[in-house]
Design a protein around this motif. Structure first.
Motif, PDB file in Angstrom:
ATOM      1  N   MET A   1      -1.722   9.416  -6.207  1.00 27.13           N
ATOM      2  CA  MET A   1      -2.185   8.066  -6.487  1.00 27.13           C
ATOM      3  C   MET A   1      -1.818   7.144  -5.345  1.00 27.13           C
ATOM      4  O   MET A   1      -0.909   7.422  -4.549  1.00 27.13           O
ATOM      5  CB  MET A   1      -1.583   7.534  -7.790  1.00 27.13           C
ATOM      6  CG  MET A   1      -0.076   7.350  -7.751  1.00 27.13           C
ATOM      7  SD  MET A   1       0.584   6.484  -9.198  1.00 27.13           S
ATOM      8  CE  MET A   1       0.024   4.813  -8.897  1.00 27.13           C
ATOM      9  N   ILE A   2      -2.562   6.049  -5.239  1.00 24.39           N
ATOM     10  CA  ILE A   2      -2.163   4.950  -4.383  1.00 24.39           C
ATOM     11  C   ILE A   2      -2.129   3.695  -5.242  1.00 24.39           C
ATOM     12  O   ILE A   2      -2.878   3.568  -6.208  1.00 24.39           O
ATOM     13  CB  ILE A   2      -3.116   4.740  -3.185  1.00 24.39           C
ATOM     14  CG1 ILE A   2      -4.543   4.466  -3.642  1.00 24.39           C
ATOM     15  CG2 ILE A   2      -3.087   5.939  -2.255  1.00 24.39           C
ATOM     16  CD1 ILE A   2      -5.485   4.120  -2.502  1.00 24.39           C
ATOM     17  N   PHE A   3      -1.199   2.801  -4.931  1.00 27.21           N
ATOM     18  CA  PHE A   3      -1.250   1.498  -5.574  1.00 27.21           C
ATOM     19  C   PHE A   3      -1.085   0.443  -4.504  1.00 27.21           C
ATOM     20  O   PHE A   3      -0.444   0.655  -3.483  1.00 27.21           O
ATOM     21  CB  PHE A   3      -0.246   1.336  -6.717  1.00 27.21           C
ATOM     22  CG  PHE A   3       1.131   1.846  -6.460  1.00 27.21           C
ATOM     23  CD1 PHE A   3       2.120   1.035  -5.959  1.00 27.21           C
ATOM     24  CD2 PHE A   3       1.451   3.165  -6.765  1.00 27.21           C
ATOM     25  CE1 PHE A   3       3.401   1.500  -5.756  1.00 27.21           C
ATOM     26  CE2 PHE A   3       2.738   3.646  -6.564  1.00 27.21           C
ATOM     27  CZ  PHE A   3       3.713   2.813  -6.053  1.00 27.21           C
ATOM     28  N   PHE A   4      -1.749  -0.688  -4.732  1.00 28.11           N
ATOM     29  CA  PHE A   4      -1.876  -1.660  -3.659  1.00 28.11           C
ATOM     30  C   PHE A   4      -1.991  -3.062  -4.217  1.00 28.11           C
ATOM     31  O   PHE A   4      -2.420  -3.278  -5.353  1.00 28.11           O
ATOM     32  CB  PHE A   4      -3.078  -1.337  -2.767  1.00 28.11           C
ATOM     33  CG  PHE A   4      -4.377  -1.135  -3.482  1.00 28.11           C
ATOM     34  CD1 PHE A   4      -5.300  -2.166  -3.577  1.00 28.11           C
ATOM     35  CD2 PHE A   4      -4.694   0.098  -4.039  1.00 28.11           C
ATOM     36  CE1 PHE A   4      -6.514  -1.976  -4.219  1.00 28.11           C
ATOM     37  CE2 PHE A   4      -5.909   0.293  -4.691  1.00 28.11           C
ATOM     38  CZ  PHE A   4      -6.823  -0.751  -4.782  1.00 28.11           C
TER      39      PHE A   4
ATOM     40  N   PHE B   1       3.342   2.205   3.287  1.00 27.00           N
ATOM     41  CA  PHE B   1       2.752   1.802   4.568  1.00 27.00           C
ATOM     42  C   PHE B   1       3.574   0.715   5.231  1.00 27.00           C
ATOM     43  O   PHE B   1       3.722   0.692   6.454  1.00 27.00           O
ATOM     44  CB  PHE B   1       1.310   1.334   4.369  1.00 27.00           C
ATOM     45  CG  PHE B   1       0.695   0.770   5.618  1.00 27.00           C
ATOM     46  CD1 PHE B   1       0.150   1.611   6.570  1.00 27.00           C
ATOM     47  CD2 PHE B   1       0.675  -0.603   5.847  1.00 27.00           C
ATOM     48  CE1 PHE B   1      -0.397   1.103   7.744  1.00 27.00           C
ATOM     49  CE2 PHE B   1       0.130  -1.120   7.014  1.00 27.00           C
ATOM     50  CZ  PHE B   1      -0.405  -0.264   7.964  1.00 27.00           C
ATOM     51  N   CYS B   2       4.107  -0.214   4.448  1.00 26.24           N
ATOM     52  CA  CYS B   2       4.860  -1.315   5.033  1.00 26.24           C
ATOM     53  C   CYS B   2       6.182  -0.856   5.636  1.00 26.24           C
ATOM     54  O   CYS B   2       6.811  -1.595   6.392  1.00 26.24           O
ATOM     55  CB  CYS B   2       5.089  -2.399   3.981  1.00 26.24           C
ATOM     56  SG  CYS B   2       3.569  -3.302   3.544  1.00 26.24           S
ATOM     57  N   ASP B   3       6.636   0.339   5.317  1.00 19.18           N
ATOM     58  CA  ASP B   3       7.828   0.922   5.952  1.00 19.18           C
ATOM     59  C   ASP B   3       7.468   1.803   7.142  1.00 19.18           C
ATOM     60  O   ASP B   3       8.116   1.763   8.178  1.00 19.18           O
ATOM     61  CB  ASP B   3       8.618   1.756   4.940  1.00 19.18           C
ATOM     62  CG  ASP B   3       9.332   0.909   3.908  1.00 19.18           C
ATOM     63  OD1 ASP B   3       9.510  -0.305   4.159  1.00 19.18           O
ATOM     64  OD2 ASP B   3       9.685   1.448   2.840  1.00 19.18           O
ATOM     65  N   SER B   4       6.424   2.621   6.984  1.00 19.95           N
ATOM     66  CA  SER B   4       6.126   3.628   8.005  1.00 19.95           C
ATOM     67  C   SER B   4       4.970   3.264   8.912  1.00 19.95           C
ATOM     68  O   SER B   4       4.818   3.842   9.992  1.00 19.95           O
ATOM     69  CB  SER B   4       5.811   4.968   7.315  1.00 19.95           C
ATOM     70  OG  SER B   4       4.665   4.848   6.481  1.00 19.95           O
TER      71      SER B   4
ATOM     72  N   LEU C   1       0.877  -1.168   0.000  1.00 18.72           N
ATOM     73  CA  LEU C   1       0.000   0.000   0.000  1.00 18.72           C
ATOM     74  C   LEU C   1       0.913   1.216   0.000  1.00 18.72           C
ATOM     75  O   LEU C   1       1.579   1.503   0.987  1.00 18.72           O
ATOM     76  CB  LEU C   1      -0.912   0.017   1.225  1.00 18.72           C
ATOM     77  CG  LEU C   1      -1.814   1.248   1.388  1.00 18.72           C
ATOM     78  CD1 LEU C   1      -2.726   1.425   0.176  1.00 18.72           C
ATOM     79  CD2 LEU C   1      -2.632   1.155   2.674  1.00 18.72           C
ATOM     80  N   GLN C   2       0.991   1.893  -1.125  1.00 19.97           N
ATOM     81  CA  GLN C   2       1.885   3.032  -1.268  1.00 19.97           C
ATOM     82  C   GLN C   2       1.135   4.220  -1.851  1.00 19.97           C
ATOM     83  O   GLN C   2       0.289   4.065  -2.729  1.00 19.97           O
ATOM     84  CB  GLN C   2       3.075   2.693  -2.178  1.00 19.97           C
ATOM     85  CG  GLN C   2       3.997   1.630  -1.605  1.00 19.97           C
ATOM     86  CD  GLN C   2       5.252   1.457  -2.435  1.00 19.97           C
ATOM     87  OE1 GLN C   2       5.333   1.913  -3.574  1.00 19.97           O
ATOM     88  NE2 GLN C   2       6.247   0.781  -1.884  1.00 19.97           N
TER      89      GLN C   2
END
Length: 327
Positions: free
Chosen positions: A163-166, A145-148, A115-116
């Protein structure tokens, strides 16, 4: 409480966020035929440069698919099956920033879910704004998200698009976000919501480049051009163009999203003796202002989508021949 909308995952979905009463959807009709994130198989962590290069775009031109009111607010995505190629593109009014806030996230980063949020748009490896025009380096335009985690719940764009991509493997997992906008006093790097319009781009003593992007073949007319270096000066036009002058306006055309990869069709750095107008048959037309930061620069222009008969039978001041292969 703001209304909640469910995001769909038809491989790529584009949501146009018009928060002043009416919202529109743009959707790429044709699904991709390959996995845009092959390096994520088996739980591998995504490398940003690889991810950037592999976000696909379907064949064919973008088109308006429908309209609804009140699209602002909260959005929820819940996977009903593994969803592996998803991206959502947001666009606000030209004079607005977009803020994306994580309300709830339920994904499995260890399994390879992603999820970015990206500050801008990426299509088929091309970015808008380009790396040359964005105030941040590319690596700082991503929020992963997986980092922060939820330590950074809100992300604000630098322009009117984000944009978001997931990727979600497990049915039932997903996320909920709230999308809001804030006013932008000096809009820079804009993608137009509509194929017709009028806009004034102003750059007050800032050393940066600003693009206005129109993802349609258009007729464009520049009615006013004010470049600070022209005040009190009558410059002799050079056959070399405007490259050696610190403040100028370019007209670009091409098939991709990145202005730095487009063809230069015209440049303006001298006083206008009347409106400058031309037809551009490219899928993507960009007016780009380059500013040295020493002056206040302003350009006013209007544009309209070309009619089918104009594309088939160009006349007048036309530069369609550069883009015939894309029509």
């Amino acid at each position: 409480m703001a209304p909640t909308f469910k995001l769909q995952c038809h491989f790529i979905l584009i949501c146009l966020l018009a928060l002043r009463g009416e919202s529109r959807y743009l959707e790429l009709r044709e699904a991709v035929d390959h996995d845009p994130f092959p390096h994520l198989a088996g739980g591998a962590s995504p490398k940003r440069e690889e991810l950037e290069a592999q976000i696909p775009i379907a064949k064919g031109r973008l088109g308006v698919a429908g309209a609804e009111r009140g699209l602002q607010g909260q959005f929820t995505f819940t996977a009903d099956r593994p969803q592996l190629h998803c991206a959502t593109f947001f666009i606000a009014e030209p004079e607005e920033f977009i803020t994306i806030h994580y309300d709830l996230v339920s994904i499995d980063c260890l399994r390879g879910d992603i999820l970015q949020v990206f500050d801008g748009w990426i299509l088929k490896g091309e970015k808008f704004p380009s790396s040359q025009d964005h105030p941040l380096p590319t690596t700082e335009r991503y929020v992963d998200f997986c980092d922060s985690g939820l330590s950074r719940r809100s992300i604000r764009s630098s322009q009117n698009v984000a944009m978001i991509f997931f990727r979600v493997h497990e049915p039932g997992n997903g996320f909920t976000i709230t999308v809001k906008t804030e006013p932008n006093l000096f809009p820079c790097n804009i993608i137009s919501q509509t194929p017709n319009g009028r806009f004034t781009l102003v750059m007050p003593h800032q050393h940066r480049n600003c693009s206005f992007s129109i993802i349609y073949p258009v007729a464009i007319k520049i009615s006013d051009l004010t470049l600070g270096h022209l005040n009190g000066l009558q410059l002799k036009k050079s056959s070399a163009g405007c490259g050696g002058i610190g403040d100028f306006v370019e007209l670009l055309g091409g098939t991709g999203l990145d202005p730095s990869k487009m063809l230069l069709l015209a440049d303006l750095c001298y006083p206008l003796r009347g409106p400058a107008q031309m037809k551009v048959g490219c899928d993507h037309t960009v007016l780009r202002m380059v500013s040295s930061g020493k002056h206040i620069n302003r350009v006013t222009f209007e544009y309209r989508q070309l009619e089918p008969y104009e594309l088939e039978n160009p006349n007048g001041n036309s530069i369609q021949e550069f883009c015939l292969s894309t029509l």
